[in-house]
Motif scaffolding. Structure first.
Motif, PDB file in Angstrom:
ATOM      1  N   UNK A  36       0.824  -1.215   0.000  1.00  0.00           N
ATOM      2  CA  UNK A  36       0.000   0.000   0.000  1.00  0.00           C
ATOM      3  C   UNK A  36       0.855   1.261   0.000  1.00  0.00           C
ATOM      4  N   UNK A  37       1.932   1.253   0.744  1.00  0.00           N
ATOM      5  CA  UNK A  37       2.813   2.425   0.765  1.00  0.00           C
ATOM      6  C   UNK A  37       3.459   2.653  -0.603  1.00  0.00           C
ATOM      7  N   UNK A  43      -4.484   3.936  -1.016  1.00  0.00           N
ATOM      8  CA  UNK A  43      -3.871   2.750  -0.404  1.00  0.00           C
ATOM      9  C   UNK A  43      -3.030   3.134   0.819  1.00  0.00           C
ATOM     10  N   UNK A  44      -2.417   4.310   0.751  1.00  0.00           N
ATOM     11  CA  UNK A  44      -1.497   4.735   1.810  1.00  0.00           C
ATOM     12  C   UNK A  44      -2.148   5.662   2.829  1.00  0.00           C
ATOM     13  N   UNK A  45      -3.466   5.721   2.848  1.00  0.00           N
ATOM     14  CA  UNK A  45      -4.165   6.557   3.821  1.00  0.00           C
ATOM     15  C   UNK A  45      -3.768   6.129   5.245  1.00  0.00           C
ATOM     16  N   UNK A  46      -3.411   7.080   6.104  1.00  0.00           N
ATOM     17  CA  UNK A  46      -2.938   6.747   7.446  1.00  0.00           C
ATOM     18  C   UNK A  46      -3.873   5.822   8.245  1.00  0.00           C
ATOM     19  N   UNK A  47      -5.184   6.070   8.183  1.00  0.00           N
ATOM     20  CA  UNK A  47      -6.100   5.210   8.945  1.00  0.00           C
ATOM     21  C   UNK A  47      -6.078   3.773   8.444  1.00  0.00           C
ATOM     22  N   UNK A  86     -12.727  -5.808  10.704  1.00  0.00           N
ATOM     23  CA  UNK A  86     -12.604  -4.396  10.319  1.00  0.00           C
ATOM     24  C   UNK A  86     -11.558  -4.218   9.222  1.00  0.00           C
ATOM     25  N   UNK A  87     -10.435  -4.904   9.359  1.00  0.00           N
ATOM     26  CA  UNK A  87      -9.363  -4.793   8.381  1.00  0.00           C
ATOM     27  C   UNK A  87      -9.806  -5.356   7.032  1.00  0.00           C
ATOM     28  N   UNK A  88     -10.496  -6.482   7.046  1.00  0.00           N
ATOM     29  CA  UNK A  88     -10.992  -7.084   5.802  1.00  0.00           C
ATOM     30  C   UNK A  88     -11.928  -6.124   5.076  1.00  0.00           C
ATOM     31  N   UNK A  89     -12.852  -5.535   5.811  1.00  0.00           N
ATOM     32  CA  UNK A  89     -13.798  -4.593   5.203  1.00  0.00           C
ATOM     33  C   UNK A  89     -13.079  -3.370   4.645  1.00  0.00           C
ATOM     34  N   UNK A  90     -12.072  -2.896   5.365  1.00  0.00           N
ATOM     35  CA  UNK A  90     -11.318  -1.737   4.914  1.00  0.00           C
ATOM     36  C   UNK A  90     -10.519  -2.072   3.653  1.00  0.00           C
ATOM     37  N   UNK A  91      -9.895  -3.227   3.630  1.00  0.00           N
ATOM     38  CA  UNK A  91      -9.139  -3.646   2.432  1.00  0.00           C
ATOM     39  C   UNK A  91     -10.067  -3.739   1.224  1.00  0.00           C
ATOM     40  N   UNK A  92     -11.285  -4.217   1.439  1.00  0.00           N
ATOM     41  CA  UNK A  92     -12.253  -4.291   0.343  1.00  0.00           C
ATOM     42  C   UNK A  92     -12.579  -2.913  -0.228  1.00  0.00           C
ATOM     43  N   UNK A  93     -12.632  -1.904   0.636  1.00  0.00           N
ATOM     44  CA  UNK A  93     -12.984  -0.561   0.159  1.00  0.00           C
ATOM     45  C   UNK A  93     -11.801   0.140  -0.504  1.00  0.00           C
ATOM     46  N   UNK A  94     -10.582  -0.234  -0.140  1.00  0.00           N
ATOM     47  CA  UNK A  94      -9.386   0.414  -0.684  1.00  0.00           C
ATOM     48  C   UNK A  94      -9.133  -0.007  -2.130  1.00  0.00           C
ATOM     49  N   UNK A  95      -9.302  -1.292  -2.405  1.00  0.00           N
ATOM     50  CA  UNK A  95      -9.022  -1.743  -3.760  1.00  0.00           C
ATOM     51  C   UNK A  95      -9.474  -3.173  -3.999  1.00  0.00           C
TER      52      UNK A  95
END
Length: 122
Positions: A36-37, A43-47, A86-95
């Motif tokens: 992501x970085x 992808x690199x959003x701090x949150x 939470x991480x899975x859902x966030x990864x889904x929204x990122x890409x």
């Protein structure tokens, strides 16, 4: 084999599976942070980065608690399941690329095994 032995064998299988899922999730979250970085942008959003690092950390902690048969491992597993979801859902929204999908899938597998273990040994 008695019912107690069958139950103990299942718990041992679930425990080993959960430990491995936590270790695998820890690894993929750290690899995905690096990915992501490099990708930058959303992808690199701090949150998002913070959430993946939190997920990696709780997965490592949960695995360690289970490996040393801590009496508190069900608590770490419960928190781990919540963070992995939470991480899975966030990864889904990122890409929707392969790396993000692999991370989300692994987080969901880890969440499910942690949830199951927390419920069967609570």
């Amino acid at each position: 084999m008695s019912i107690e032995q069958l139950t103990l064998n299942q718990v041992n299988r679930d425990l080993k599976n959960c430990i491995q899922n936590c270790l695998d999730c820890h690894s993929i979250c750290l690899n995905t942070v690096t990915y992501c970085l490099k990708e930058g942008g959303g992808h690199a959003e701090p949150n998002h980065i913070r959430l993946m690092l939190d997920c990696a950390e709780i997965c490592s902690t949960s695995a360690n608690f289970m490996l040393r048969t801590s009496d508190l491992h069900t608590r770490t597993c419960d928190v781990c399941a919540q963070l992995c979801e939470l991480c899975a859902n966030d990864c889904d929204t990122i890409g929707s690329d392969g790396q993000m999908k692999a991370c989300a899938d692994m987080c969901r597998r880890c969440a499910e095994s942690c949830r199951r273990l927390a419920m069967t040994t609570a």
